[in-house]
Design a protein around this motif. Structure first.
Motif, PDB file in Angstrom:
ATOM      1  N   UNK A   1       7.245   6.522 -18.711  1.00  0.00           N
ATOM      2  CA  UNK A   1       7.300   6.327 -17.259  1.00  0.00           C
ATOM      3  C   UNK A   1       5.899   6.154 -16.675  1.00  0.00           C
ATOM      4  N   UNK A   2       4.936   6.944 -17.181  1.00  0.00           N
ATOM      5  CA  UNK A   2       3.561   6.849 -16.666  1.00  0.00           C
ATOM      6  C   UNK A   2       2.985   5.466 -16.959  1.00  0.00           C
ATOM      7  N   UNK A   3       3.239   4.957 -18.188  1.00  0.00           N
ATOM      8  CA  UNK A   3       2.722   3.632 -18.530  1.00  0.00           C
ATOM      9  C   UNK A   3       3.350   2.555 -17.632  1.00  0.00           C
ATOM     10  N   UNK A   4       4.675   2.708 -17.406  1.00  0.00           N
ATOM     11  CA  UNK A   4       5.340   1.730 -16.534  1.00  0.00           C
ATOM     12  C   UNK A   4       4.781   1.796 -15.112  1.00  0.00           C
ATOM     13  N   UNK A   5       4.566   3.047 -14.642  1.00  0.00           N
ATOM     14  CA  UNK A   5       4.009   3.208 -13.296  1.00  0.00           C
ATOM     15  C   UNK A   5       2.606   2.620 -13.200  1.00  0.00           C
ATOM     16  N   UNK A   6       1.821   2.791 -14.269  1.00  0.00           N
ATOM     17  CA  UNK A   6       0.469   2.240 -14.239  1.00  0.00           C
ATOM     18  C   UNK A   6       0.499   0.700 -14.190  1.00  0.00           C
ATOM     19  N   UNK A   7       1.453   0.125 -14.949  1.00  0.00           N
ATOM     20  CA  UNK A   7       1.578  -1.336 -14.896  1.00  0.00           C
ATOM     21  C   UNK A   7       1.968  -1.798 -13.479  1.00  0.00           C
TER      22      UNK A   7
ATOM     23  N   UNK B   1       1.365  -0.152 -10.742  1.00  0.00           N
ATOM     24  CA  UNK B   1       0.207   0.077  -9.873  1.00  0.00           C
ATOM     25  C   UNK B   1      -0.828  -1.042 -10.034  1.00  0.00           C
ATOM     26  N   UNK B   2      -1.055  -1.486 -11.283  1.00  0.00           N
ATOM     27  CA  UNK B   2      -2.006  -2.584 -11.504  1.00  0.00           C
ATOM     28  C   UNK B   2      -1.509  -3.865 -10.839  1.00  0.00           C
ATOM     29  N   UNK B   3      -0.193  -4.110 -10.931  1.00  0.00           N
ATOM     30  CA  UNK B   3       0.361  -5.309 -10.291  1.00  0.00           C
ATOM     31  C   UNK B   3       0.207  -5.228  -8.771  1.00  0.00           C
ATOM     32  N   UNK B   4       0.460  -4.037  -8.221  1.00  0.00           N
ATOM     33  CA  UNK B   4       0.294  -3.866  -6.779  1.00  0.00           C
ATOM     34  C   UNK B   4      -1.157  -4.059  -6.352  1.00  0.00           C
ATOM     35  N   UNK B   5      -2.089  -3.540  -7.158  1.00  0.00           N
ATOM     36  CA  UNK B   5      -3.497  -3.720  -6.811  1.00  0.00           C
ATOM     37  C   UNK B   5      -3.886  -5.201  -6.863  1.00  0.00           C
ATOM     38  N   UNK B   6      -3.349  -5.934  -7.847  1.00  0.00           N
ATOM     39  CA  UNK B   6      -3.613  -7.380  -7.894  1.00  0.00           C
ATOM     40  C   UNK B   6      -3.032  -8.078  -6.672  1.00  0.00           C
ATOM     41  N   UNK B   7      -1.805  -7.666  -6.308  1.00  0.00           N
ATOM     42  CA  UNK B   7      -1.173  -8.277  -5.133  1.00  0.00           C
ATOM     43  C   UNK B   7      -1.971  -7.970  -3.866  1.00  0.00           C
TER      44      UNK B   7
ATOM     45  N   UNK C   1       1.187  11.412 -10.529  1.00  0.00           N
ATOM     46  CA  UNK C   1       0.559  12.739 -10.577  1.00  0.00           C
ATOM     47  C   UNK C   1       1.577  13.821 -10.963  1.00  0.00           C
ATOM     48  N   UNK C   2       2.812  13.709 -10.398  1.00  0.00           N
ATOM     49  CA  UNK C   2       3.837  14.706 -10.750  1.00  0.00           C
ATOM     50  C   UNK C   2       4.226  14.594 -12.225  1.00  0.00           C
ATOM     51  N   UNK C   3       4.365  13.336 -12.712  1.00  0.00           N
ATOM     52  CA  UNK C   3       4.727  13.142 -14.116  1.00  0.00           C
ATOM     53  C   UNK C   3       3.648  13.699 -15.051  1.00  0.00           C
TER      54      UNK C   3
ATOM     55  N   UNK D   1       0.824  -1.213   0.000  1.00  0.00           N
ATOM     56  CA  UNK D   1       0.000   0.000   0.000  1.00  0.00           C
ATOM     57  C   UNK D   1       0.853   1.256   0.000  1.00  0.00           C
ATOM     58  N   UNK D   2       1.960   1.222   0.783  1.00  0.00           N
ATOM     59  CA  UNK D   2       2.850   2.394   0.788  1.00  0.00           C
ATOM     60  C   UNK D   2       3.501   2.593  -0.578  1.00  0.00           C
ATOM     61  N   UNK D   3       3.916   1.472  -1.232  1.00  0.00           N
ATOM     62  CA  UNK D   3       4.518   1.582  -2.568  1.00  0.00           C
ATOM     63  C   UNK D   3       3.507   2.127  -3.564  1.00  0.00           C
ATOM     64  N   UNK D   4       2.253   1.664  -3.473  1.00  0.00           N
ATOM     65  CA  UNK D   4       1.218   2.146  -4.392  1.00  0.00           C
ATOM     66  C   UNK D   4       0.976   3.640  -4.203  1.00  0.00           C
ATOM     67  N   UNK D   5       0.954   4.085  -2.942  1.00  0.00           N
ATOM     68  CA  UNK D   5       0.761   5.513  -2.694  1.00  0.00           C
ATOM     69  C   UNK D   5       1.906   6.333  -3.272  1.00  0.00           C
ATOM     70  N   UNK D   6       3.159   5.819  -3.136  1.00  0.00           N
ATOM     71  CA  UNK D   6       4.313   6.534  -3.688  1.00  0.00           C
ATOM     72  C   UNK D   6       4.237   6.594  -5.202  1.00  0.00           C
TER      73      UNK D   6
END
Length: 337
Positions: free
Chosen positions: A140-146, A148-154, A90-92, A79-84
């Motif tokens: 970078x945004x696409x990589x971050x989204x991937x 984030x999706x992996x973290x949400x699955x986890x 958002x900054x990107x 959860x902390x990694x997802x928030x980061x």
């Protein structure tokens, strides 16, 4: 005439009949106890299997609890990694929007006069650099989204495992409660066996009674008036109780925390002396005297408990001698620690 008067004066000798009756009763009790001991042997074998199942359940609960703690710690980290990652995303996106605005502004300036050609060249260079940065940020945004999706699955998988662990722990807890309830029932059965044996021993005596789950002896059977010193004739009475306890103790599993509770009671008339300043002191001293005697008969001290109620738990609220005598008593109870 003279000899018949002598025989009538001496009476009829009935002792041989009493001795035969007592011998027959003793043989019957020994036969019943032998049958009971054999039955208890097979019961103890079954209880040993239950203890192994109970220990296995406890180990499973401990393992599941540790696994649940690890899952929760991993979920917090994710959860902390997802928030980061969300913050970085958002900054990107903000930088991308800013560079896109610069590029649009540069494209709009192309239609202006020839006096700003040099500025257009510079703006084109800036636009190219901005576009390159936008492409990099988009990657970078696409990589971050991937990620984030992996973290949400986890996280979803972790929550599912958490729910399954909670369900498993609840099930094991329920089984553990059932096992503990069976242990309580076992102690109640041993208590019933103990009082059943005492009923056979005491018979129909009026000064020794069984009331509910307590064994009650009148104080006059054990102690002189106003004293906490056991009478010599009190020994056989307590010996019967000690023998019954020792027999039952051999059959009760070692992990059942049973104790024999001995409570002293007095009547409501106050006592005040150098040795006993109150009825409480007298009842406590009498309970301790009985406990010490039982210890001397081989009952483990960790299985004995002395209590004192003084005059505050009467059986008869009257003020007659009969009520006073009824309230002066020693009570024994087989219970849990």
């Amino acid at each position: 005439m003279a000899s018949s008067r002598v025989r009538s004066a001496r009476g009829i000798n009935v002792w041989p009949g009493y001795v035969d009756a007592l011998a027959t009763l003793l043989l019957s009790v020994v036969f019943l106890l032998t049958i009971f001991v054999v039955g208890q042997f097979f019961l103890s074998q079954e209880l040993t299997g239950r203890d192994e199942v109970l220990n296995r359940l406890n180990r499973q609960i401990a393992d599941l609890t540790d696994l649940l703690a690890l899952e929760r710690s991993s979920r917090r980290t994710q959860e902390e990694s997802a928030a980061s990652l969300k913050s970085s995303l958002e900054r990107a996106e903000s930088d991308r929007d800013r560079f896109q605005a610069l590029a649009d502004a540069a494209q709009a300036d192309k239609g202006q006069s020839a006096d700003v050609d040099k500025q257009l060249v510079a703006e084109r260079g800036a636009t190219t650099r901005a576009q390159n940065q936008i492409d990099v940020l988009n990657d970078q945004i696409r990589a971050m989204r991937r990620q984030l999706a992996a973290l949400e699955d986890a996280l979803s998988a972790s929550e599912k495992r958490d729910k399954e662990s909670q369900t498993r722990i609840a099930e094991l807890g329920s089984r553990l409660n059932v096992a503990l309830a069976q242990r309580v029932q076992e102690l109640a059965r041993y208590r019933s066996d103990f009082f059943g044996r005492l009923r056979q021993i005491i018979g129909n005596r009026s000064d020794v009674r069984i009331v509910g789950d307590r064994f009650v002896l009148q104080s006059e059977v054990l102690f002189p008036v106003g004293s906490a010193t056991l009478k010599p004739e009190a020994g056989p009475e307590i010996d019967r109780i000690a023998n019954a306890i020792l027999d039952i103790a051999k059959e009760i599993p070692a992990d059942i925390p049973w104790v024999l509770r001995v409570d002293g009671h007095t009547d409501t008339r106050p006592i005040q002396s150098a040795q006993f300043p109150s009825n409480w002191s007298l009842s406590a001293a009498r309970a301790i005297a009985v406990v010490q005697y039982l210890r001397g008969k081989g009952i483990p001290p960790q299985r004995l408990l002395a209590g004192a109620f003084g005059e505050f738990q009467p059986l008869d609220a009257g003020s007659t001698e009969e009520a006073y005598a009824k309230n002066r008593r020693i009570e024994m109870k087989l219970t849990e620690r």
